[in-house]
Design an enzyme around this catalytic site. Structure first.
Site, PDB file in Angstrom:
ATOM      1  CG  HIS A 137      -1.651   1.237   1.503  1.00  0.00           C
ATOM      2  ND1 HIS A 137      -2.980   1.397   1.186  1.00  0.00           N
ATOM      3  CD2 HIS A 137      -1.255   2.420   2.054  1.00  0.00           C
ATOM      4  CE1 HIS A 137      -3.372   2.620   1.535  1.00  0.00           C
ATOM      5  NE2 HIS A 137      -2.347   3.253   2.062  1.00  0.00           N
ATOM      6  CD  GLU A 138       1.938   3.453   3.765  1.00  0.00           C
ATOM      7  OE1 GLU A 138       2.200   4.557   3.247  1.00  0.00           O
ATOM      8  OE2 GLU A 138       0.941   3.277   4.483  1.00  0.00           O
ATOM      9  CG  HIS A 170       0.245   6.220  -0.688  1.00  0.00           C
ATOM     10  ND1 HIS A 170      -0.945   6.741  -1.147  1.00  0.00           N
ATOM     11  CD2 HIS A 170      -0.030   5.641   0.517  1.00  0.00           C
ATOM     12  CE1 HIS A 170      -1.896   6.511  -0.266  1.00  0.00           C
ATOM     13  NE2 HIS A 170      -1.375   5.832   0.751  1.00  0.00           N
ATOM     14  CD  GLU A 189      -4.555   6.442   2.487  1.00  0.00           C
ATOM     15  OE1 GLU A 189      -4.342   5.288   2.902  1.00  0.00           O
ATOM     16  OE2 GLU A 189      -3.659   7.279   2.321  1.00  0.00           O
TER      17      GLU A 189
END
Length: 295
Positions: A165-166, A169, A222
């Site tokens: 997920h990070e 970004h 997100e």
């Protein structure tokens, strides 16, 4: 008897409440020009996004490196020989190795080609001693995982979901998008100040912008990171189904202290779980397609 209207000099161009509406219109026109001239197609999501053309990936990378160097001076880095630090680095290596394949597959779904900005990244990951349940990836590939995340993740599969997920970004250039959105907000604040709005009116306008645009936009980022991050974890031979109990634990870890979703930059855990459950068949397909050896 004639009524005394007084001297109207200096009120020309003023509207209701003493606001210069022509100033607001001028700024609105410029904001619209800025919006449309800086919209680009994101191959990895298939959506149009706002990225100021003056902000290059190299600019983002430089900002990320600056923040990373400052972090190294202020945080307690866990030694690389620590088993948890080694595990985090191994998870990151597996995820990074699958970025080209996952990026190409996602872009192909939208009939586009992946930009592969990861080729310019100088990857590094550190484990930081802290009770924070958190992790991040800066533009340019500098990553940090806080030790407080370990007991909540509980296993490498869940940790890979968070780290994927990070990483996403950074790949989706969400930092540049946020800077571009902030520029729009600054235009609005400048317009309000020059138009004669008082502080209360300015606060009301910015609240409307926040709830109506800024916060939903952040939640959308997100959700995008959740999707691609899940695909990265699956492609790297991690079990994407661990994302569901992970977010259940995340909800428990917050102790019910999270703000309502409409006033937050993040979807609440319940919404995330629903979205991830809907994505699970796709994630399992990515795992089947890109995970050469189940581990």
């Amino acid at each position: 008897m004639n009524m005394q209207y007084g001297n109207q000099q200096g009120r020309r161009g003023m509207g209701f409440g003493g606001i210069r509406w022509w100033v607001l219109l001028l700024f609105a026109g410029y904001a619209a020009y800025y919006w449309f001239s800086n919209r680009v197609d994101d191959p990895l999501t298939g959506e149009k996004v706002l990225i100021d053309q003056s902000i290059t990936p190299d600019d983002e990378k430089a900002l990320g490196l600056q923040a990373w160097n400052e972090l190294q001076q202020t945080e307690q880095i866990v030694p690389p020989s620590d088993p948890n630090a080694r595990a985090v680095k191994e998870i990151a290596a597996r995820l990074i190795a699958k970025i080209p394949q996952v990026s190409d597959a996602l872009a192909a779904e939208h009939g586009m080609q992946a930009p592969h900005i990861e080729k310019t990244f100088d990857w590094d990951v550190n484990l930081i001693q802290s009770e924070q349940v958190n992790a991040f990836c800066l533009p340019g590939g500098k990553m940090a995982v806080y030790t407080g995340l370990i007991p909540v993740a509980q296993n490498n599969n869940a940790m890979a979901v968070v780290m994927g997920h990070e990483i996403t970004h950074a790949l989706l250039r969400h930092g540049a998008q946020r800077m571009s959105e902030q520029k729009l907000a600054q235009m609005g604040q400048m317009a309000g100040a020059m138009s004669g709005m008082d502080q209360q009116q300015m606060q009301a306008v910015m609240a409307v912008y926040g709830y109506g645009r800024a916060l939903p936009y952040a939640r959308k980022q997100e959700t995008q990171a959740d999707e691609m991050g899940l695909m990265l974890a699956a492609a790297a031979c991690f079990d994407p189904q661990e994302a569901i109990p992970l977010w259940e634990r995340m909800g428990q870890a917050s102790g019910g202290q999270a703000p309502p979703e409409f006033s937050s930059t993040h979807p609440n855990p319940g919404t995330r779980i629903q979205n991830l459950q809907a994505l699970m068949p796709k994630a399992m397909e990515y795992r089947k397609k890109f995970c050469e050896t189940a581990q």
